[in-house]
Design a protein around this motif. Structure first.
Motif, PDB file in Angstrom:
ATOM      1  N   UNK A 151       0.820  -1.203   0.000  1.00  0.00           N
ATOM      2  CA  UNK A 151       0.000   0.000   0.000  1.00  0.00           C
ATOM      3  C   UNK A 151       0.856   1.256   0.000  1.00  0.00           C
ATOM      4  N   UNK A 152       1.864   1.298   0.843  1.00  0.00           N
ATOM      5  CA  UNK A 152       2.673   2.514   0.954  1.00  0.00           C
ATOM      6  C   UNK A 152       3.422   2.805  -0.341  1.00  0.00           C
ATOM      7  N   UNK A 154       2.620   1.849  -3.448  1.00  0.00           N
ATOM      8  CA  UNK A 154       1.685   2.265  -4.490  1.00  0.00           C
ATOM      9  C   UNK A 154       1.236   3.703  -4.267  1.00  0.00           C
ATOM     10  N   UNK A 155       0.924   4.040  -3.029  1.00  0.00           N
ATOM     11  CA  UNK A 155       0.504   5.413  -2.733  1.00  0.00           C
ATOM     12  C   UNK A 155       1.630   6.410  -2.996  1.00  0.00           C
ATOM     13  N   UNK A 156       2.841   6.055  -2.629  1.00  0.00           N
ATOM     14  CA  UNK A 156       3.967   6.965  -2.840  1.00  0.00           C
ATOM     15  C   UNK A 156       4.220   7.181  -4.329  1.00  0.00           C
ATOM     16  N   UNK A 157       4.197   6.107  -5.101  1.00  0.00           N
ATOM     17  CA  UNK A 157       4.439   6.238  -6.538  1.00  0.00           C
ATOM     18  C   UNK A 157       3.326   7.054  -7.207  1.00  0.00           C
ATOM     19  N   UNK A 158       2.087   6.785  -6.828  1.00  0.00           N
ATOM     20  CA  UNK A 158       0.974   7.553  -7.404  1.00  0.00           C
ATOM     21  C   UNK A 158       1.083   9.028  -7.047  1.00  0.00           C
ATOM     22  N   UNK A 159       1.412   9.322  -5.805  1.00  0.00           N
ATOM     23  CA  UNK A 159       1.539  10.723  -5.392  1.00  0.00           C
ATOM     24  C   UNK A 159       2.657  11.434  -6.155  1.00  0.00           C
ATOM     25  N   UNK A 160       3.774  10.737  -6.386  1.00  0.00           N
ATOM     26  CA  UNK A 160       4.881  11.352  -7.117  1.00  0.00           C
ATOM     27  C   UNK A 160       4.478  11.661  -8.560  1.00  0.00           C
ATOM     28  N   UNK A 161       3.845  10.682  -9.221  1.00  0.00           N
ATOM     29  CA  UNK A 161       3.431  10.893 -10.616  1.00  0.00           C
ATOM     30  C   UNK A 161       2.414  12.020 -10.715  1.00  0.00           C
TER      31      UNK A 161
END
Length: 207
Positions: A151-152, A154-161
């Protein structure tokens, strides 16, 4: 001669001492005694049956390699299509809305503005559209990049993009502006996609 006859012999005394002990029961008698049930007043020892193996403990069968390759290709194709749609929706200039857009760095300001709209349909379109844009990240990213499972991550990668997209909007695209609430909604959508489908699909492909 009489004194010698009355004196007991040492060997006879040793044999008498040995004969005082009760004879040892044979092995079969000890086995029968051990197999006898306990007395009614005593506590009986219960033997617990072995637990049956649960279905969850069974090893999961991995997908055959042709299905894995097909799933990876489908995920890659969907990701490319999603990138095209995302670019059209976020990086396409909108001169007509240039006077209406403004940069938002305070979380919650845009959400309150969406909810204050008179039409519920407009609020649902704004909030729901940003949520839907983040769902493919949670579904496809763990499949294409197994190292991002979790979860962390995926959330981090999505937030960066999404931060990069929002920065590009605010700096390069006419009629677009940076909005931190859009990043929050996109990341929430990625979380929903990962919990609903991305986690299971990634395990099925890479297990």
């Amino acid at each position: 001669m009489a004194r010698t006859a009355l004196r007991p012999r040492a060997g006879f005394r040793l044999r008498t001492a040995k004969s005082d002990k009760p004879p040892r029961p044979p092995e079969s008698a000890r086995t029968e005694r051990a197999e006898k049930p306990a007395k009614p007043g005593g506590a009986a020892r219960r033997v617990r049956p072995a637990r049956a193996s649960r279905p969850a403990d069974r090893e999961r069968r991995p997908l055959p390699w042709p299905l894995r390759v097909l799933a990876m290709l489908c995920a890659f194709a969907f990701m490319v299509a999603f990138a095209v749609v995302l670019a059209r929706l976020t990086l396409e200039p909108s001169p007509a809305s240039e006077s209406l857009t403004h940069t938002n760095l305070n979380p919650g300001d845009s959400l309150r503005a969406y909810l204050d709209q008179p039409e519920l349909r407009d609020a649902a379109r704004q909030i729901g559209g940003n949520l839907v844009l983040g769902i493919p990240f949670g579904v496809l990213v763990p499949v294409l990049a197994p190292g991002t499972r979790g979860i962390l991550r995926v959330l981090l990668l999505t937030a960066i993009v999404m931060l990069m997209v929002e920065f590009a909007q605010g700096a390069l695209v006419t009629g677009r502006a940076f909005d931190v609430d859009d990043v929050i909604l996109n990341t929430t959508g990625a979380l929903v996609g990962y919990l609903l489908l991305g986690r299971r699909l990634s395990r099925a492909v890479h297990s």
